[in-house]
Enzyme design. Structure first.
Site, short mmCIF file in Angstrom:
data_model
loop_
_atom_site.label_atom_id
_atom_site.label_comp_id
_atom_site.label_asym_id
_atom_site.label_seq_id
_atom_site.Cartn_x
_atom_site.Cartn_y
_atom_site.Cartn_z
N GLU A 175 14.03 49.58 32.41
CA GLU A 175 14.37 48.88 31.17
C GLU A 175 14.60 49.86 30.00
O GLU A 175 13.96 49.77 28.96
CB GLU A 175 13.29 47.85 30.84
CG GLU A 175 13.20 46.77 31.91
CD GLU A 175 12.11 45.74 31.66
OE1 GLU A 175 11.11 46.06 30.99
OE2 GLU A 175 12.26 44.60 32.13
N VAL A 176 15.52 50.78 30.23
CA VAL A 176 15.83 51.77 29.21
C VAL A 176 16.81 51.13 28.22
O VAL A 176 18.01 51.42 28.22
CB VAL A 176 16.41 53.06 29.84
CG1 VAL A 176 16.54 54.16 28.78
CG2 VAL A 176 15.51 53.54 30.98
#
Length: 503
Positions: free
Chosen positions: A173-174
């Site tokens: 979840e960058v």
């Protein structure tokens, strides 16, 4: 040491039980490694509670732990500002590892290095390393200082985990990757892409692990890799450096699509893959009780995935137990509340289904006669460490708010003679006080006793800030509503009857 342990005879009896008598490790599970995830970014347990629960983990079928320390790790030097108030000490980390060894649980530490960096980038001294200046989620991958920072974090964690075969470096979840000013300029140059930016940073972090800790293999969450074409993955060094962990916490995950994704990863050059399910913390950011059926179905689906890929594909599975959705969110289910779900999920992974004999084994391990959520309100909650917390939280979650709502919003005397309009004007028919006040006092007294028991039970397992947070989120709003009603009643009763007030 735990506070007031002598006051919890039920837990002491449980500790004297020999779990191994009922434990039978199955050789048929498709997952050689079965890791229980400890998410310490919320409500981290005291070490004494881990000493009580690790034997149960092992008996239920776990053989490893994925420990996500976040701000509970005792960072030193220029990283000391990352520590939480109640961060474990180095000696406590060593004690946790010793307890894990005693219970044949292999420890894999997890250090976030790209996304979910809120606990690092929230600090003003490190805010200049954000990908997007406004948001503390993601590290700027272009700055040399970013890689130096995560390298130092990794090295400090590995110094207390000598011999760890794997290190999880996060990378899930960058969010907002590519949206920072440095990234925008980089992406304007051909043939740079967001996928290449992600891969190059993963490669840099993994290369640091390989260079400094050559016997340790990095793991990464796989979500940032899913949409990258096979040929682009193959052309990078990432498949030679890391093992991806495919995560899906849904009760209806697509088995065929997951098998195809695994095939793509293998063709891209990844030697081993991991799966990640969830036993708690995946059905709502503020979830208080764990929906066991959801997590049972999730694990049954993962077994189907494992059965549809070659036997040498999967290294193991991580049973995640999220405690917060991110560093800034509220707490979801506390660890003791999720233990029955964990027990069900681990046993399903060992035995392949949840037949009646497996259900009976789980009930025996937990010391309960039922796995129905409504039965956790009573002594039937079980005799495992923390079962008293499950019992009390179940009562609070199912009945506290609803019982207060019933009085304040559906009681005919309150709604008919002491409405918000009446309360603002401190106006009430005197006879109505006799109908309303005893009910409110009785309800407040009953809940105050139970909440006192819950607070004492929580203090034995968790640190004061976690106890305060859980009570503030889940208990005190309802108690304040009762207290406010009683205060308004008292003030209305004291108002002069000839004051000329009209409803």
């Amino acid at each position: 040491m735990c506070l007031m342990q002598e006051e919890v005879p039920r837990q002491e009896v449980f500790l004297s039980h020999d779990f191994t008598k009922n434990s039978m490790m199955s050789g048929s599970s498709p997952f050689k490694m079965r890791l229980v995830h400890l998410d310490l970014k919320g409500a981290p347990p005291r070490v004494c509670y881990l000493s009580e629960i690790f034997p149960l983990f092992r008996a239920l079928g776990a053989n490893g732990l994925l420990i996500e320390y976040e701000d509970m790790f005792p960072y030193e030097g220029h990283l000391r500002l990352l520590r939480a108030k109640h961060a474990y000490s180095p000696s406590e980390i060593k004690e946790i590892l010793h307890l894990a060894t005693l219970n044949e649980l292999e420890v894999i530490p997890l250090v976030q290095t790209f996304g979910h960096m809120e606990f690092v980038l929230k600090h003003e001294a490190l805010a200049h390393l954000r990908e997007v200046a406004l948001f503390p989620n993601t590290l700027n991958p272009h700055k040399a200082e970013s890689l130096a920072l995560v390298g130092a974090m990794i090295d400090q964690v590995m110094a207390l985990h000598p011999g760890a075969r794997w290190l999880h470096i996060g990378c899930d979840e960058v969010y907002y990757l590519g949206e920072g000013e440095d990234s925008r300029q980089w992406l304007q140059q051909e043939p740079n892409t967001r996928a290449e930016l992600c891969l190059s940073y993963m490669e840099a972090v993994a290369s640091h692990v390989q260079a400094q800790h050559p016997t340790t293999t990095p793991l990464v969450w796989d979500d940032m890799l899913r949409d990258i074409p096979e040929d682009q993955l193959s052309a990078s060094r990432v498949p030679q450096l890391v093992e991806p962990v495919l995560w899906d916490y849904g009760a209806d995950l697509d088995v065929h699509s997951k098998a195809l994704l695994m095939e793509k990863y293998r063709k891209s050059g990844f030697s081993w893959l991991w799966a990640a399910s969830a036993f708690k913390g995946a059905t709502g950011a503020s979830q208080a009780l764990t929906p066991i059926e959801h997590h049972l179905r999730n694990h049954v689906q993962w077994l189907q995935v494992a059965g549809s890929v070659p036997a040498d594909t999967l290294q193991g599975i991580v049973l995640t137990g999220w405690q917060r959705y991110d560093h800034f969110s509220v707490l979801c289910e506390l660890l003791p509340v999720g233990i029955p779900s964990l027990a069900v999920c681990l046993q399903v992974l060992l035995h392949g289904d949840f037949a009646e004999n497996v259900k009976a084994r789980v009930e025996n391990f937990l010391g309960t006669s039922s796995l129905e959520a409504t039965d956790f309100r009573s002594e039937r909650a079980g005799s495992f460490p923390g079962s008293d917390i499950l019992n009390l939280i179940t009562q609070v979650s199912l009945h506290l708010c609803s019982s207060v709502d019933a009085l304040l919003e559906r009681d005919r005397y309150v709604t008919g003679w002491f409405s918000p309009y009446h309360r603002r004007r401190k106006f009430i028919h005197p006879v109505m006080i006799q109908h309303i006040q005893p009910q409110a006092l009785s309800l407040l007294a009953r809940w105050s006793v139970l909440v006192g028991e819950l607070e004492a039970a929580l203090q034995r397992v968790f640190y004061p800030d976690a106890v305060e947070e859980w009570l503030e989120e889940n208990v005190r709003p309802s108690l304040r509503r009762l207290q406010a009603l009683l205060q308004d009643l008292g003030e209305a009763a004291g108002a002069r009857p000839d004051s000329g007030q009209d409803p």
